[in-house]
Design an enzyme around this catalytic site. Structure first.
Site, PDB file in Angstrom:
ATOM      1  N   CYS A 149      15.721  18.024  18.943  1.00 38.83           N
ATOM      2  CA  CYS A 149      16.907  18.785  18.518  1.00 38.83           C
ATOM      3  C   CYS A 149      16.515  20.247  18.401  1.00 38.83           C
ATOM      4  O   CYS A 149      15.520  20.671  19.021  1.00 38.83           O
ATOM      5  CB  CYS A 149      17.521  18.214  17.233  1.00 38.83           C
ATOM      6  N   ASN A 167      14.392  20.411  14.299  1.00 37.19           N
ATOM      7  CA  ASN A 167      13.542  19.253  13.951  1.00 37.19           C
ATOM      8  C   ASN A 167      13.527  18.990  12.442  1.00 37.19           C
ATOM      9  O   ASN A 167      12.546  18.506  11.896  1.00 37.19           O
ATOM     10  CB  ASN A 167      12.098  19.410  14.493  1.00 37.19           C
ATOM     11  N   CYS A 205      16.881  17.975  10.977  1.00 34.40           N
ATOM     12  CA  CYS A 205      18.075  17.154  10.696  1.00 34.40           C
ATOM     13  C   CYS A 205      18.167  15.982  11.676  1.00 34.40           C
ATOM     14  O   CYS A 205      17.860  14.835  11.325  1.00 34.40           O
ATOM     15  CB  CYS A 205      19.356  17.986  10.770  1.00 34.40           C
ATOM     16  N   ARG A 206      18.609  16.253  12.896  1.00 34.92           N
ATOM     17  CA  ARG A 206      18.973  15.156  13.800  1.00 34.92           C
ATOM     18  C   ARG A 206      17.790  14.398  14.377  1.00 34.92           C
ATOM     19  O   ARG A 206      17.743  13.153  14.315  1.00 34.92           O
ATOM     20  CB  ARG A 206      19.842  15.703  14.953  1.00 34.92           C
ATOM     21  N   SER A 207      16.820  15.113  14.959  1.00 32.45           N
ATOM     22  CA  SER A 207      15.750  14.368  15.647  1.00 32.45           C
ATOM     23  C   SER A 207      14.817  13.606  14.692  1.00 32.45           C
ATOM     24  O   SER A 207      14.399  12.491  15.036  1.00 32.45           O
ATOM     25  CB  SER A 207      14.967  15.266  16.615  1.00 32.45           C
ATOM     26  N   ASP A 233      25.658  19.017  15.174  1.00 34.68           N
ATOM     27  CA  ASP A 233      24.618  19.596  14.326  1.00 34.68           C
ATOM     28  C   ASP A 233      25.114  19.658  12.877  1.00 34.68           C
ATOM     29  O   ASP A 233      26.092  20.355  12.599  1.00 34.68           O
ATOM     30  CB  ASP A 233      24.322  21.008  14.853  1.00 34.68           C
TER      31      ASP A 233
HETATM   32  P1  4NP Z   1      18.602  20.140  13.727  1.00 39.66           P
HETATM   33  O1  4NP Z   1      19.520  21.095  12.805  1.00 39.66           O
HETATM   34  O2  4NP Z   1      18.513  20.821  15.066  1.00 39.66           O
HETATM   35  O3  4NP Z   1      19.370  18.857  13.767  1.00 39.66           O
HETATM   36  O4  4NP Z   1      17.268  20.044  13.015  1.00 39.66           O
HETATM   37  C1  4NP Z   1      19.272  22.460  12.628  1.00 39.66           C
HETATM   38  C2  4NP Z   1      18.345  22.884  11.696  1.00 39.66           C
HETATM   39  C3  4NP Z   1      18.123  24.240  11.500  1.00 39.66           C
HETATM   40  C4  4NP Z   1      18.834  25.166  12.244  1.00 39.66           C
HETATM   41  C5  4NP Z   1      19.736  24.737  13.187  1.00 39.66           C
HETATM   42  C6  4NP Z   1      19.960  23.385  13.382  1.00 39.66           C
HETATM   43  N1  4NP Z   1      18.624  26.558  12.033  1.00 39.66           N
HETATM   44  O5  4NP Z   1      19.363  27.364  12.633  1.00 39.66           O
HETATM   45  O6  4NP Z   1      17.718  26.950  11.284  1.00 39.66           O
END
Ligand code: 4NP
Length: 149
Positions: free
Chosen positions: A7, A10, A12-14, A120
């Site tokens: 993702c 790294n 939240c989703r992955s 997201d």
């Molecule tokens: P992820 O979510 O890609 O599912 O881990 C996010 C976590 C942090 C950010 C964006 C998406 N960020 O912009 O910091």
């Protein structure tokens, strides 16, 4: 078989896809090596975000030992399959992929109808919906790989 979930951050989703798939694989007696990474490196070394950890814990998944890392070119030889949570991450990984890489690079969700992206939750804070999509997606993944019925 080695699978890497991908993702953006790294956190939240992955990591959620990693923990959910690991649990499903264990329940099915499958030997899968599973990891996750982000295309961005801003959260390197951090545990998954609190909202995601709490939602996951309520459904029996412990995300607390996981730590964020950024994908690198060597991952394309370490893994058989790299699965992106959205199209932005798929494109970022395609740009990074060495020409002779062995890993297949695909979307995590592969539905005939509807979206193939895991939304997201970082901005929406809708961790419950994200988790439900990932639980369904992980089951569909094991079926697609013909690892379970
Ligand atoms: P992820 O979510 O890609 O599912 O881990 C996010 C976590 C942090 C950010 C964006 C998406 N960020 O912009 O910091």
């Amino acid at each position: 078989m080695r699978i890497l979930f991908l993702c953006l951050g790294n956190i939240c989703r992955s990591p959620t896809a990693e923990a959910v798939t690991r649990q499903l694989a264990a329940q099915a007696g499958l030997r899968l090596e599973i990891d996750s990474a982000g295309t961005g490196g801003w959260h390197r070394g951090e545990a998954p975000c609190a909202g995601m950890q709490n939602a996951a814990a309520r459904r029996g998944y412990d995300l607390s030992p996981l730590r964020a890392r950024q994908i690198d070119r060597a991952d394309f030889d370490r893994f058989d399959l790299i699965l992106a949570m959205d199209r932005q991450n798929l494109r970022a990984a395609q740009a990074l992929r060495p020409d002779a890489a062995r890993a297949r690079l695909e979307m995590f969700l592969q539905t005939e109808t509807g979206t193939d992206e895991v939304p997201d939750p970082w901005f929406s804070q809708d961790f419950e919906t994200c988790l439900s999509i990932i639980e369904d997606g992980a089951k569909a993944l094991l079926a697609r790989l013909q690892l379970v019925q």
